[in-house]
Design an enzyme around this catalytic site. Structure first.
Site, short mmCIF file in Angstrom:
data_model
loop_
_atom_site.label_atom_id
_atom_site.label_comp_id
_atom_site.label_asym_id
_atom_site.label_seq_id
_atom_site.Cartn_x
_atom_site.Cartn_y
_atom_site.Cartn_z
N PHE A 123 0.87 -1.18 0.00
CA PHE A 123 0.00 0.00 0.00
C PHE A 123 0.90 1.22 0.00
CE2 PHE A 123 -2.67 3.06 2.43
CZ PHE A 123 -3.89 2.93 1.80
N LEU A 125 1.16 4.86 0.09
CA LEU A 125 0.58 6.19 0.33
C LEU A 125 1.65 7.16 0.85
CD1 LEU A 125 -2.02 7.96 0.51
CD2 LEU A 125 -2.28 7.14 2.86
N PRO A 128 8.36 10.48 1.49
CA PRO A 128 9.35 11.03 2.42
C PRO A 128 8.89 12.35 3.05
CG PRO A 128 10.44 10.21 0.45
CD PRO A 128 8.97 10.08 0.20
N GLY A 131 3.57 12.27 5.56
CA GLY A 131 3.12 11.10 6.32
C GLY A 131 1.70 11.34 6.80
N SER A 132 1.58 12.03 7.93
CA SER A 132 0.23 12.39 8.43
C SER A 132 -0.51 13.23 7.41
CB SER A 132 0.35 13.18 9.75
OG SER A 132 1.04 12.43 10.71
N THR A 159 5.27 -1.26 3.83
CA THR A 159 5.26 -2.64 4.34
C THR A 159 5.06 -3.61 3.18
OG1 THR A 159 4.30 -1.88 6.41
CG2 THR A 159 4.03 -4.23 5.90
N ARG A 269 9.29 -17.50 38.69
CA ARG A 269 10.44 -16.78 39.28
C ARG A 269 10.27 -16.60 40.78
NH1 ARG A 269 15.72 -15.48 38.44
NH2 ARG A 269 16.21 -13.39 39.18
N GLU A 364 -0.58 3.84 10.12
CA GLU A 364 -2.02 3.91 9.82
C GLU A 364 -2.68 5.05 10.62
OE1 GLU A 364 -4.23 0.57 8.75
OE2 GLU A 364 -2.49 -0.66 8.30
N SER A 367 -1.24 8.38 16.92
CA SER A 367 -2.24 8.57 17.99
C SER A 367 -2.80 10.00 17.94
CB SER A 367 -1.60 8.32 19.37
OG SER A 367 -1.37 6.94 19.54
P1 FAD Z 1 4.75 12.87 10.63
O1 FAD Z 1 3.47 12.98 9.91
O2 FAD Z 1 5.87 13.74 10.20
O3 FAD Z 1 4.45 13.13 12.20
C1 FAD Z 1 5.48 13.46 13.13
C2 FAD Z 1 4.80 13.84 14.45
O4 FAD Z 1 3.95 14.99 14.25
C3 FAD Z 1 3.88 12.73 14.97
O5 FAD Z 1 3.93 12.70 16.37
C4 FAD Z 1 2.49 13.17 14.52
O6 FAD Z 1 1.45 12.67 15.34
C5 FAD Z 1 2.63 14.70 14.68
N1 FAD Z 1 1.67 15.41 13.82
C6 FAD Z 1 1.65 15.48 12.46
N2 FAD Z 1 0.61 16.22 12.04
C7 FAD Z 1 -0.06 16.62 13.16
C8 FAD Z 1 -1.22 17.40 13.40
N3 FAD Z 1 -1.96 17.91 12.40
N4 FAD Z 1 -1.61 17.62 14.68
C9 FAD Z 1 -0.90 17.07 15.71
N5 FAD Z 1 0.21 16.33 15.54
C10 FAD Z 1 0.62 16.10 14.29
N6 FAD Z 1 2.81 4.01 4.99
C11 FAD Z 1 2.22 3.50 3.87
O7 FAD Z 1 1.72 4.26 3.03
N7 FAD Z 1 2.19 2.17 3.64
C12 FAD Z 1 2.72 1.27 4.52
O8 FAD Z 1 2.64 0.05 4.27
C13 FAD Z 1 3.37 1.76 5.69
N8 FAD Z 1 3.99 0.92 6.56
C14 FAD Z 1 4.76 1.42 7.57
C15 FAD Z 1 5.56 0.57 8.32
C16 FAD Z 1 6.40 1.08 9.31
C17 FAD Z 1 7.29 0.15 10.08
C18 FAD Z 1 6.43 2.48 9.57
C19 FAD Z 1 7.32 3.08 10.63
C20 FAD Z 1 5.61 3.32 8.84
C21 FAD Z 1 4.79 2.82 7.83
N9 FAD Z 1 4.04 3.67 7.00
C22 FAD Z 1 3.40 3.18 5.89
C23 FAD Z 1 4.07 5.10 7.22
C24 FAD Z 1 3.24 5.57 8.40
O9 FAD Z 1 1.87 5.47 8.09
C25 FAD Z 1 3.70 7.01 8.73
O10 FAD Z 1 4.97 6.88 9.33
C26 FAD Z 1 2.72 7.73 9.63
O11 FAD Z 1 1.55 8.04 8.91
C27 FAD Z 1 3.30 9.02 10.21
O12 FAD Z 1 3.88 9.80 9.23
P2 FAD Z 1 5.38 10.36 9.42
O13 FAD Z 1 6.23 9.24 9.84
O14 FAD Z 1 5.74 11.14 8.21
O15 FAD Z 1 5.25 11.35 10.68
#
Ligand code: FAD
Length: 384
Positions: A123, A125, A128, A131-132, A159, A269, A364, A367
């Site tokens: 999947f 989505l 770099p 993410g969110s 994944t 234990r 996904e 929190s």
């Molecule tokens: P960011 O979005 O940069 O967030 C960084 C911090 O800022 C977090 O604490 C977040 O909560 C906070 N934040 C961001 N925006 C806001 C807001 N508006 N308000 C408050 N707080 C905020 N993705 C896929 O598409 N397909 C996959 O199969 C997949 N598998 C994964 C497997 C692993 C092992 C990992 C680690 C990630 C995977 N992901 C996948 C990506 C995952 O969904 C993202 O890492 C996740 O959505 C968070 O995005 P980011 O890492 O860019 O963090």
């Protein structure tokens, strides 16, 4: 809601429990150290129907309801989250989404192979830079004179990425800012111009194939578009809403494994001449884990029940995912405390549970993002 499992549900849960005991548990430490589960597990999962749950039988699926899917996912999560994730993505995010949104041709092409474990889905989505904020993704698919689409961009943390045969890929097809310009594509993973690189050094889920995908002039026919142009973000969000139930069920499995391990170890234990199970503060740790297991499981089953009755489930799925993922982290950490120093070495199971649990509050939807979804549903105000 009836909390008693039907005979069919109990049978499929037992099948999954036996499968985990036979095919997964003996290899967990070895796969974690080797940073790869044995890929032959995928066909075994397919042979038992675990990759076809809830998919219509006419496309090779094994039917079943969403509670059965949760029960299997919980058992797999109890055994090894790296294996559970293969199913949650290949079935939960990819095959189920093709079943809901795919054309007849796409269903015929991919579903029988995905449900049999003869093909693996991923999947695509996250990027770099997004993410969110997935609605601002920058991978582009440009249509050439009403013919093929040519795709350029990159995807991060995918994944199953290096194992996959098909990528459910999200790309921008027009310049409308934000999520309205995004479309979904089914891209064969061997398409020329698609490069996959393993992401090394993960804290947990070490056995899982996580990858970065780079797309350079990847050409796909118009028939690779899934659903209408511009509907990609809705497709991604509908997939993730159901996906969150699957992550939550996997987290129940982690928390249950933490509970089982903590109870067992506390009984074995001895310190100060007595079993550590006889100390009130150790019982507090164990009872805290148990409350988390029960509460996370009930919230997860509620989502399955809502889906199976055709009700709105998205907020309940975010609630379950938020609670169960935080609960899994707490439960694994409490279990490690019960194990003392032995919890810190990988001959014992709880250190891996802590490492594997940690990602559950991140992917996904973190929190924080789940809280914003729940808050928006309650107030009607988008605070994103
Ligand atoms: P960011 O979005 O940069 O967030 C960084 C911090 O800022 C977090 O604490 C977040 O909560 C906070 N934040 C961001 N925006 C806001 C807001 N508006 N308000 C408050 N707080 C905020 N993705 C896929 O598409 N397909 C996959 O199969 C997949 N598998 C994964 C497997 C692993 C092992 C990992 C680690 C990630 C995977 N992901 C996948 C990506 C995952 O969904 C993202 O890492 C996740 O959505 C968070 O995005 P980011 O890492 O860019 O963090």
């Amino acid at each position: 809601m009836n909390l008693e499992l039907s005979e069919e549900q109990e049978a499929v849960r037992q099948l999954a429990e036996d499968f985990v005991a036979r095919e997964i548990t003996p290899h967990v430490v070895e796969w974690d150290r080797a940073e790869s589960v044995d890929k032959s597990i995928v066909k075994k999962l397919g042979a038992l129907g675990f990759l076809g749950l809830t998919v219509p039988e006419e496309y090779g699926g094994s039917g079943g309801d969403h509670l059965a899917y949760c029960l299997v996912t919980e058992e797999l999560g109890r055994g090894d989250s790296s294996v559970r994730g293969i199913v949650s993505v290949s079935l939960g995010l990819v095959a189920k989404t093709i079943a809901s949104w795919g054309s007849e041709e796409q269903k015929q092409q991919w579903l029988p192979k995905l449900t049999a474990g003869e093909a693996i889905g991923c999947f695509g989505l996250t990027e770099p830079g997004t993410g969110s904020d997935a609605g601002n993704l920058t991978t582009r698919a440009v249509r050439e004179d009403g013919g093929d689409y040519v795709i350029n961009g990159s995807k991060m943390f995918i994944t199953n990425g290096t194992w996959a045969d098909v990528v459910l890929l999200f790309a921008r097809t027009n310049d409308t800012p934000g999520h309205r310009g995004i479309s979904a594509f089914l891209v064969p993973a061997d398409a020329p111009g698609l490069t996959r690189r393993t992401v090394h050094g993960k804290l947990g889920l070490r056995g899982q194939a996580t990858a970065e995908l780079v797309l350079e002039d990847v050409r796909v026919p118009a028939s690779a578009l899934m659903g209408p142009e511009g509907k990609g973000f809705s497709i991604a969000m509908s997939a993730l809403a159901k996906g969150r139930m699957s992550v939550a069920a996997g987290c129940v499995g982690i928390a249950q494994a933490a509970l089982d391990a903590a109870v067992r170890y506390a009984g074995e234990r001895e310190q100060f001449g007595k079993s550590i199970a006889s100390y009130q503060l150790v019982q507090e740790l164990i009872s805290d884990i148990s409350v988390d297991v029960d509460a996370a499981r009930m919230l997860t089953w509620r989502v399955a029940d809502l889906i199976d009755r055709g009700q709105d489930f998205a907020t309940a799925a975010s609630t379950a995912k938020l609670f169960a993922s935080e609960a899994a982290v707490r439960a694994a950490n409490n279990a490690l405390q019960v194990f003392g120093g032995y919890g810190y070495i990988d001959e014992y199971p709880v250190g891996k549970l802590v490492r594997d649990a940690r990602v559950m509050t991140l992917y996904e939807g973190t929190s924080q993002i789940q809280k914003l979804i729940i808050g928006r549903a309650l107030t009607g105000v988008s605070a994103f």
